[in-house]
Design an enzyme around this catalytic site. Structure first.
Site, PDB file in Angstrom:
ATOM      1  N   GLU A 152      39.960  35.282  48.803  1.00 13.62           N
ATOM      2  CA  GLU A 152      38.819  36.198  48.732  1.00 13.62           C
ATOM      3  C   GLU A 152      39.329  37.617  48.460  1.00 13.62           C
ATOM      4  O   GLU A 152      40.228  38.097  49.149  1.00 13.62           O
ATOM      5  CB  GLU A 152      38.037  36.192  50.046  1.00 13.62           C
TER       6      GLU A 152
ATOM      7  N   HIS B 252      35.405  30.647  41.678  1.00  3.68           N
ATOM      8  CA  HIS B 252      34.333  29.955  42.389  1.00  3.68           C
ATOM      9  C   HIS B 252      33.209  29.571  41.429  1.00  3.68           C
ATOM     10  O   HIS B 252      32.611  28.499  41.540  1.00  3.68           O
ATOM     11  CB  HIS B 252      33.793  30.856  43.506  1.00  3.68           C
TER      12      HIS B 252
ATOM     13  N   ASP C 201      31.097  34.364  41.443  1.00  9.34           N
ATOM     14  CA  ASP C 201      32.333  35.080  41.748  1.00  9.34           C
ATOM     15  C   ASP C 201      33.534  34.378  41.131  1.00  9.34           C
ATOM     16  O   ASP C 201      33.513  33.158  40.944  1.00  9.34           O
ATOM     17  CB  ASP C 201      32.508  35.259  43.264  1.00  9.34           C
TER      18      ASP C 201
END
Length: 268
Positions: free
Chosen positions: A138, A176, A186
């Site tokens: 992330e 993603h 994303d």
């Protein structure tokens, strides 16, 4: 004496800072111990009734499961602190292996060999349980802003380590949005996929010498690359978000066909 007092104060401050996630860190260790207990268990509790041999024989030929994919996300939140809080609350049921903050700081939240809850419902090729086969990264970004140079430098170092450690194929560095067409966007249109590909993380295209076969099927090419094409428009949208982020149409023209053919050739 003054130096000693300053050092003591620094240690106290450091302890205060570290205690912010003391509770969730303790829970992490508790869960890991639980998994370790499961690994030592023989026979397993849910196998009662099987005609086990009276003597246990343990094989000497085994190893830990290794990740085969890296999935890159943006956090869609406004700070690293906000994301870390989300990932340390049990009720959220979401997590990732790594979080990269705007200043390049890397948080390693979960052992690479453990399963994070980052991919959700998704598919890449024939793999329908991405969480079990991947590492989730992330990047602190709200989804509308550019990524910082510090973040990208840290990401490059991290991807290099993961690629070497687990022998992850070039084609298996994805976003993603790639594994969840129509559901996720994303790491956003601002993510520099072509720069990553130059360093060996993800595929990129070269159409300079492409001659399309007469029977070329663009949807078949999308499937070969890895996209889930059960919803064709969603698959096309995710493909364009990755390779042609300024194009928001859901049709494949001749120029895109050449790109797809180039990527298909690299995927076979």
């Amino acid at each position: 004496m003054k130096t000693v007092l300053l050092l003591a104060a620094a240690l106290v401050l450091a302890g205060c800072a570290a205690s912010k996630y003391r509770s969730s860190n303790r829970d992490y260790k508790k869960q890991v111990k639980g998994f370790a207990k499961l690994l030592r268990e023989y026979p397993v509790e849910d196998s009662a009734g099987l005609p086990y041999a009276p003597e246990w024989v343990g094989t000497t030929n085994f190893g830990m499961r290794r990740p085969n994919f890296v999935v890159i996300h943006h956090t869609a939140q406004n700070s690293c602190d906000q994301t870390l809080k989300t990932f340390t609350l049990a009720r959220t049921q979401v997590s990732a292996h790594y979080v990269i903050c705007r200043n390049g700081t890397v948080f390693h939240l979960l052992n690479d060999l453990l399963r994070a809850h980052h991919a959700g419902v998704g598919r890449w090729g024939n793999d329908t349980d991405i969480n079990s086969s991947s590492i989730g990264i992330e990047i602190d970004n709200n989804g509308t802003e550019p990524f910082t140079a510090e973040q990208l430098a840290s990401l490059d170092l991290l991807l290099g380590r993961l690629k070497r450690a687990y022998n992850i194929p070039v084609a298996n560095f994805v976003g993603h949005s790639d594994i969840a067409p129509g559901r996720k966007v994303d790491p956003s249109k601002n993510f520099p996929w072509s720069d990553l590909a130059k360093n060996g993380y993800g595929l990129w295209y070269d159409t300079t010498a492409v001659q399309l076969p007469v029977d070329f099927n663009p949807m078949q090419a999308l499937r070969i690359i890895g996209y889930d094409i059960r919803k064709p428009e969603a698959a096309i949208g995710s493909f364009k978000l990755h390779y042609l982020p300024q194009d928001t149409t859901r049709v494949i023209a001749d120029a895109e066909k050449k790109i797809l053919f180039s990527l298909q050739q690299q995927s076979q």
